[in-house]
Design a protein around this motif. Structure first.
Motif, PDB file in Angstrom:
ATOM      1  N   GLY A 133      -9.181 -47.395  54.533  1.00  0.00           N
ATOM      2  CA  GLY A 133     -10.211 -47.638  53.645  1.00  0.00           C
ATOM      3  C   GLY A 133     -11.048 -46.174  53.533  1.00  0.00           C
ATOM      4  N   ALA A 134     -11.517 -45.747  54.683  1.00  0.00           N
ATOM      5  CA  ALA A 134     -12.378 -44.573  54.588  1.00  0.00           C
ATOM      6  C   ALA A 134     -11.610 -43.408  54.094  1.00  0.00           C
ATOM      7  CB  ALA A 134     -12.811 -44.366  56.357  1.00  0.00           C
ATOM      8  N   TYR A 160     -21.681 -49.614  52.176  1.00  0.00           N
ATOM      9  CA  TYR A 160     -20.637 -49.231  53.334  1.00  0.00           C
ATOM     10  C   TYR A 160     -19.405 -48.502  52.811  1.00  0.00           C
ATOM     11  CZ  TYR A 160     -17.990 -49.247  57.658  1.00  0.00           C
ATOM     12  OH  TYR A 160     -17.107 -48.878  58.552  1.00  0.00           O
ATOM     13  N   HIS A 161     -19.091 -47.592  53.234  1.00  0.00           N
ATOM     14  CA  HIS A 161     -17.616 -46.830  52.782  1.00  0.00           C
ATOM     15  C   HIS A 161     -16.912 -46.514  53.746  1.00  0.00           C
ATOM     16  CE1 HIS A 161     -19.034 -47.239  48.665  1.00  0.00           C
ATOM     17  NE2 HIS A 161     -20.107 -46.953  48.761  1.00  0.00           N
ATOM     18  N   GLU A 233     -19.449 -50.592  45.442  1.00  0.00           N
ATOM     19  CA  GLU A 233     -18.755 -51.677  45.774  1.00  0.00           C
ATOM     20  C   GLU A 233     -19.262 -52.868  44.975  1.00  0.00           C
ATOM     21  OE1 GLU A 233     -19.324 -52.639  50.611  1.00  0.00           O
ATOM     22  OE2 GLU A 233     -20.858 -50.899  49.800  1.00  0.00           O
ATOM     23  N   ASP A 266     -15.213 -49.131  44.628  1.00  0.00           N
ATOM     24  CA  ASP A 266     -14.811 -49.294  46.266  1.00  0.00           C
ATOM     25  C   ASP A 266     -14.521 -50.879  46.324  1.00  0.00           C
ATOM     26  OD1 ASP A 266     -14.104 -49.809  48.652  1.00  0.00           O
ATOM     27  OD2 ASP A 266     -15.676 -48.384  49.506  1.00  0.00           O
ATOM     28  N   GLN A 269     -12.924 -54.085  50.244  1.00  0.00           N
ATOM     29  CA  GLN A 269     -13.291 -55.283  50.763  1.00  0.00           C
ATOM     30  C   GLN A 269     -12.885 -56.492  49.877  1.00  0.00           C
ATOM     31  OE1 GLN A 269     -16.445 -57.659  53.787  1.00  0.00           O
ATOM     32  NE2 GLN A 269     -16.265 -55.573  53.772  1.00  0.00           N
ATOM     33  N   LYS A 295      -7.729 -52.781  52.984  1.00  0.00           N
ATOM     34  CA  LYS A 295      -7.710 -54.185  53.742  1.00  0.00           C
ATOM     35  C   LYS A 295      -6.689 -55.136  53.204  1.00  0.00           C
ATOM     36  CE  LYS A 295     -12.772 -53.963  54.891  1.00  0.00           C
ATOM     37  NZ  LYS A 295     -12.540 -54.129  56.441  1.00  0.00           N
TER      38      LYS A 295
HETATM   39  C1  LIG Z   1     -16.107 -51.606  50.983  1.00  0.00           C
HETATM   40  C2  LIG Z   1     -15.541 -50.795  52.165  1.00  0.00           C
HETATM   41  N1  LIG Z   1     -15.247 -49.519  52.030  1.00  0.00           N
HETATM   42  C3  LIG Z   1     -14.524 -48.713  53.007  1.00  0.00           C
HETATM   43  C4  LIG Z   1     -14.242 -49.324  53.991  1.00  0.00           C
HETATM   44  C5  LIG Z   1     -13.750 -48.529  55.230  1.00  0.00           C
HETATM   45  O1  LIG Z   1     -12.469 -49.111  55.264  1.00  0.00           O
HETATM   46  P1  LIG Z   1     -11.664 -48.755  56.817  1.00  0.00           P
HETATM   47  O2  LIG Z   1     -12.304 -49.387  57.975  1.00  0.00           O
HETATM   48  O3  LIG Z   1     -10.119 -49.397  56.647  1.00  0.00           O
HETATM   49  O4  LIG Z   1     -11.759 -47.179  57.130  1.00  0.00           O
HETATM   50  C6  LIG Z   1     -14.740 -50.796  54.235  1.00  0.00           C
HETATM   51  C7  LIG Z   1     -14.549 -51.505  55.488  1.00  0.00           C
HETATM   52  O5  LIG Z   1     -15.158 -52.512  55.984  1.00  0.00           O
HETATM   53  C8  LIG Z   1     -15.060 -51.469  52.963  1.00  0.00           C
HETATM   54  O6  LIG Z   1     -15.750 -52.720  53.155  1.00  0.00           O
END
Ligand SMILES: Cc1ncc(COP(=O)(O)O)c(C=O)c1O
Length: 452
Positions: A133-134, A160-161, A233, A266, A269, A295
């Motif tokens: 995700g990041a 949270y990203h 989000e 985003d 999640q 995810k």
């Molecule tokens: C909304 C959101 N963006 C990005 C991420 C980051 O994803 P990853 O852990 O796969 O890098 C998450 C992880 O929890 C998330 O909930």
């Protein structure tokens, strides 16, 4: 489908405790973990898993635990879901890797086609695939900067990203995600989130005032002409399952369009049937310029994506996006199988059924225990926020930890969240049956009796 879970393989769908939690074999593994794995990698519940399926995790001591977390919203179609398993097995036998940037393969293209069709908006779209995700968020920002020729990015409180440098900068909460890891990427600006439960003048004023503050801050502190993107989000995840008031997202998205700023949703999640729609934006009738997914997309295999308007995604020079493993063929095979499962089993419908099962029970608990200040969420992404009680909304992370620990001790895998560590969140696999979910909720209720 109704309450019959999708095929769960051979794992008995029942909570069975044969040892204390964690059991002796898990404890031994935890000792090995402590001497082999960096202390920076934490574990919420040190129970070591051997098998999983439906709504059950089976640990190395033979305990059957009820899974209310889906490995943080990942195993939406279930763990080791039958279609995913056979697609992965067959792909592994054919080939495991070529690197799409060297010699491509059809499944990558097919996943992008599915994403382009499933994500909100009817226009022509393109996608690119990544590992986490990041990484997807990082790439969405890269695309937005190239397309707009601007650098500033606006993110929200409680956001949270991810944990990479740029995504740490976008993430709001310091501890544990950012502490000591700076300096962070520049040109990130933070604005208040429309958080109805904690809006200072009350939930009724939240939508209007939060929007006015957003507009004013971007104008005075960023300058609209400098902003490449606003990233949000649609339902905040780690920040505490904060659901903005109806219409708020649309106002932000429309305002972005007026100012040539890209609106990035985003949905890492909250996407892929989790909230009872394919994407949380669907519920609000919002069409983002770019959407990040991850995810739940691939039934547990690492895959993430950026999808967006063709002109935006195609603005990047050739070779500007990619990576060795992004869109790995095994992960793509898993994603196609997971998407097929979501479609044929109507997992959006199942998420709505789970909401109908959970919400009355959580509201009932809130009536009994005034330390539950708020019940919120959508579909199978639901939460309760714990406070001091007696009308005092002070966050109660101590009680949250106690309730969570009680659930764990009884073989129910719950997760916490929230900027203040005072949210208990529920993200069950959509393959879990009603009996299991009800039993999990019984234990949550017992946890409040035991902890208050
Ligand atoms: C909304 C959101 N963006 C990005 C991420 C980051 O994803 P990853 O852990 O796969 O890098 C998450 C992880 O929890 C998330 O909930």
């Amino acid at each position: 489908m109704t309450n019959a879970p999708i095929e769960t393989g051979h794992i008995e769908q029942r909570r069975i405790l044969v040892t204390a939690i964690p059991g002796p074999r898990s404890q031994l593994l935890q000792e090995r973990k402590l001497s082999a794995v960096s202390a920076g990698v934490g574990t919420g519940l040190p129970v070591y898993v051997e098998r999983a399926g439906g709504g059950i995790l089976v640990d190395v001591d033979g305990n059957h635990l009820i899974d209310l977390g889906s490995g943080i919203a990942v195993t939406t179609v279930g763990n080791a879901a039958p279609r995913v398993v056979s697609a992965v097995q067959s792909q592994v036998e054919d080939f495991t890797h070529t690197c799409f940037m060297v010699t491509p393969y059809e499944k990558y293209v097919e996943v992008c086609e599915r994403l382009n069709a499933l994500t909100p908006g009817d226009g022509e779209k393109r996608s690119a695939l990544f590992n986490s995700g990041a990484e997807a968020v990082e790439n969405a920002i890269k695309v937005a900067r190239v397309f707009t020729g601007r650098t500033a990015v606006v993110a929200f409180e409680h956001a949270y990203h991810g944990r990479t440098n740029l995504t740490m900068a976008l993430t709001a909460k310091n501890m544990p995600y950012k502490q000591g890891f700076g300096p962070f990427a520049s040109e990130i600006y933070r604005v208040p989130m429309a958080y109805p439960y904690r809006w200072p003048t009350g939930a009724d004023h939240c939508a209007d005032e939060a929007f006015e503050e957003f507009v004013s801050l971007v104008h005075t502190q960023v300058g609209e002409q400098n902003a490449a993107a606003v990233i949000i989000e649609p339902i905040q995840g780690e920040g505490g399952f904060i659901v903005p008031p109806a219409g708020y997202l649309k106002r932000i998205a429309d305002w972005c369009t007026q100012h040539g700023i890209l609106f990035i949703a985003d949905e890492i999640q909250c996407g892929f049937c989790r909230t009872g729609d394919w994407f949380a934006c669907d519920h609000e009738g919002v069409v983002p310029d770019l959407i990040t997914t991850g995810k739940g997309i691939a039934g547990g295999l690492p895959l993430a994506a950026v999808t967006g308007r063709a002109e935006v995604m195609d603005s990047v020079h050739g070779g500007g996006l990619g990576g060795t493993y992004g869109g790995n063929p095994v992960a793509c095979a898993a994603a196609l199988a997971a998407i097929e499962t979501m479609q044929t089993e109507d997992l959006c419908g199942r998420a709505r059924e789970i909401e109908a099962l959970f919400l009355p029970r959580l509201r009932g608990l809130a009536e009994r225990f005034d330390v539950i200040g708020d019940v919120r969420g959508r579909g199978a992404m639901l939460a309760i926020e714990l406070v001091a009680g007696g009308g005092d909304k002070a966050p109660n992370p101590t009680l949250t930890a106690a309730v969570n620990a009680y659930c764990h001790s009884q073989g129910v895998v719950t997760l916490t969240a929230g900027t203040f560590g005072n949210v208990l969140r529920f993200l069950p696999p959509l393959s879990a049956g009603d009996d299991l979910l009800n039993e999990g909720l019984d234990i949550v209720g017992q946890a409040f009796v035991a902890s208050t």
